[in-house]
Design an enzyme around this catalytic site. Structure first.
Site, mmCIF file in Angstrom:
data_model
loop_
_atom_site.group_PDB
_atom_site.id
_atom_site.type_symbol
_atom_site.label_atom_id
_atom_site.label_comp_id
_atom_site.label_asym_id
_atom_site.label_seq_id
_atom_site.Cartn_x
_atom_site.Cartn_y
_atom_site.Cartn_z
ATOM 1 C CE LYS A 138 5.096 7.388 -1.727
ATOM 2 N NZ LYS A 138 4.532 7.629 -0.410
ATOM 3 C CE LYS A 195 -3.959 2.206 0.992
ATOM 4 N NZ LYS A 195 -3.683 3.024 -0.185
ATOM 5 C CG ASN A 254 -3.349 17.126 1.907
ATOM 6 O OD1 ASN A 254 -3.083 16.639 3.005
ATOM 7 N ND2 ASN A 254 -4.535 16.999 1.360
ATOM 8 C CB SER A 256 -5.282 4.978 2.851
ATOM 9 O OG SER A 256 -5.152 6.081 1.991
ATOM 10 C CB THR A 285 -1.436 13.661 6.081
ATOM 11 O OG1 THR A 285 -1.761 12.666 5.117
ATOM 12 C CG2 THR A 285 0.057 13.641 6.349
ATOM 13 C CE LYS A 292 4.883 7.472 5.676
ATOM 14 N NZ LYS A 292 4.241 8.503 4.856
#
Ligand code: GLU
Length: 414
Positions: A106, A70, A221, A348, A190, A94
């Protein structure tokens, strides 16, 4: 000796140390020092002027022992194979830190979306999905937004995958618009996560958020939502910056006004005459410094002059290993990227869970679950750091890599 500014090799170094501390041998490091899979693709796109331009893209899958991989897809001129590899490894960390059933992945495409039309971006996004379709999917590898990609791009990618798959596949990608199965709270996740770790870190240092002076580098963001959350909590945001410069006001900046004036790439300082440089911004008098822009901002060169007592990394890789050491020696509490910026992938995951079950949660439910995950993650990392007398980065890597190492061992890979 010159400082190591290479994100990939410095990530490998910390993974190695973390595995040693956890008691794993060289074999485990051999497995985890690189992604298991790395796909490089060339994507032909018909540009608006009628000519075809071929873009290079990547998808890295670090390790899928725990579950599907992911992580986001970035569209940026500086994307490189090494960067994508390092970023996929951070996603494993993470996911481990916030305890999600994923490994790290990624992707990236070398391009400059600021110079592209919506039509060109749509064709590139769809082309990326077609080019990588064999290795991605809702139970294999789930993409998401990253630098310069957004909910619209996720929507095109989901639509392209659904067409190929011949059924609606919302769980293929996260960070989608709400009407297409996106999760409430994902856009702010985030920054929410960073806010939660700032509050936890401040408690450990007896700093009251209401009296705190905060400097935020970056107004994209993460940086912009964070500035809003911090000023809503009563903190004084005394400095912010974008790619072109920085603004400083010791009395606190008017964040609502700045949010109103910035463009979709987070640019706002060009509207002001009285600006300072990004370099000066980092060294301002403040309690909490949040690098939320790009990598290698705190280095051996400026780490001695940082005045904050807490540094929270909302960007990926803003502090070099030399600087990490210096900040640590100076008693500054450094909350590392793999912990501080894990709120995005956490929500997510919630989005994917909601897609899989076809039942959607309220924003309050999402935020409550995020709060629990982030507080637990901070606590675990802080406890490892203090009980073992090591820095927060190494502690975070130990917590982050443990699950993937264990799962790999159970599967008999090492
Ligand atoms: N790109 C974000 C990150 O680096 C989010 C990844 C995701 O949501 O899967 O954490």
């Amino acid at each position: 000796m010159a400082e190591n500014l290479n994100l990939f090799t410095s990530t490998q170094e910390v993974i190695k140390k973390a595995l040693q501390k956890l008691g794993y041998d060289e074999g485990m490091y051999e497995l985890l020092k690189e992604p298991l899979r790395m796909l490089e693709v060339r994507i032909p796109v018909k540009m608006d002027n009628g000519q075809v331009k071929v873009f290079t893209g990547y998808r890295a899958q670090h390790n899928d022992a725990v579950g599907p991989t992911k992580g986001g897809v970035r569209f940026h001129p500086n994307v490189s194979e090494e960067e994508v590899k390092a970023l996929s490894m951070w996603m494993t960390l993470k996911a481990g830190i916030v305890d999600l059933p994923y490994g790290g992945g990624k992707g990236g495409v070398i391009c400059d979306p600021r110079q592209m039309s919506m039509g060109e971006l749509e064709r590139l996004s769809r082309g990326y999905v077609r080019a990588t379709s064999q290795i991605v999917g809702p139970t294999k590898d789930i993409p998401a937004p990253d630098v310069f990609t957004n909910a619209q791009i996720m929507a095109w990618m989901m639509d392209e995958y659904s067409r190929m798959d011949e059924f609606n596949s919302p769980g293929f990608i996260t960070g989608k618009p709400i009407v297409l199965g996106g999760s409430l709270g994902r856009d702010k996740a985030t920054a929410q996560g960073v806010t939660i770790v700032i509050e936890e870190a401040a408690k450990r240092r007896n700093i009251d958020i209401k009296d705190a002076r905060i400097v935020i580098q970056g107004f994209g963001n993460a940086g912009s939502f964070l500035a809003k959350f911090m000023s809503d909590l009563g903190a004084k945001v005394v400095g912010i910056s974008d790619a072109y410069g920085a603004l400083y006001d010791p009395e606190g900046l008017d964040i609502d006004y700045l949010l109103d004036r910035r463009d979709s790439f987070g640019t706002v300082t060009t509207l002001f005459e009285n600006t300072i440089s990004n370099k000066e911004l980092l060294e301002l008098e403040c309690d909490i410094l949040v690098p939320a822009a790009i990598e290698n901002q705190l280095t051996a060169e400026n780490a001695h002059r940082i005045k904050a007592s807490i540094v929270v990394e909302a960007a990926n890789g803003p502090t070099t290993s030399e600087a990490t050491k210096i900040l640590n020696e100076r008693g500054i509490l450094l909350v590392p990227d793999v912990l501080a910026s894990a709120g995005g992938v956490t929500v997510s995951y919630f989005e994917w869970v909601q897609n899989n079950q076809g039942y959607y949660w309220t924003e309050e439910e999402v935020n409550e679950k995020l709060l629990k995950k982030m507080v637990e993650a901070f606590d675990n990392v802080y406890t490892v750091a203090t009980s073992r007398n090591i820095d927060m980065r190494l502690a975070a890597y130990m917590v982050g890599v443990r699950k993937t190492a264990e799962a790999s061992r159970f599967r008999g890979w090492v």
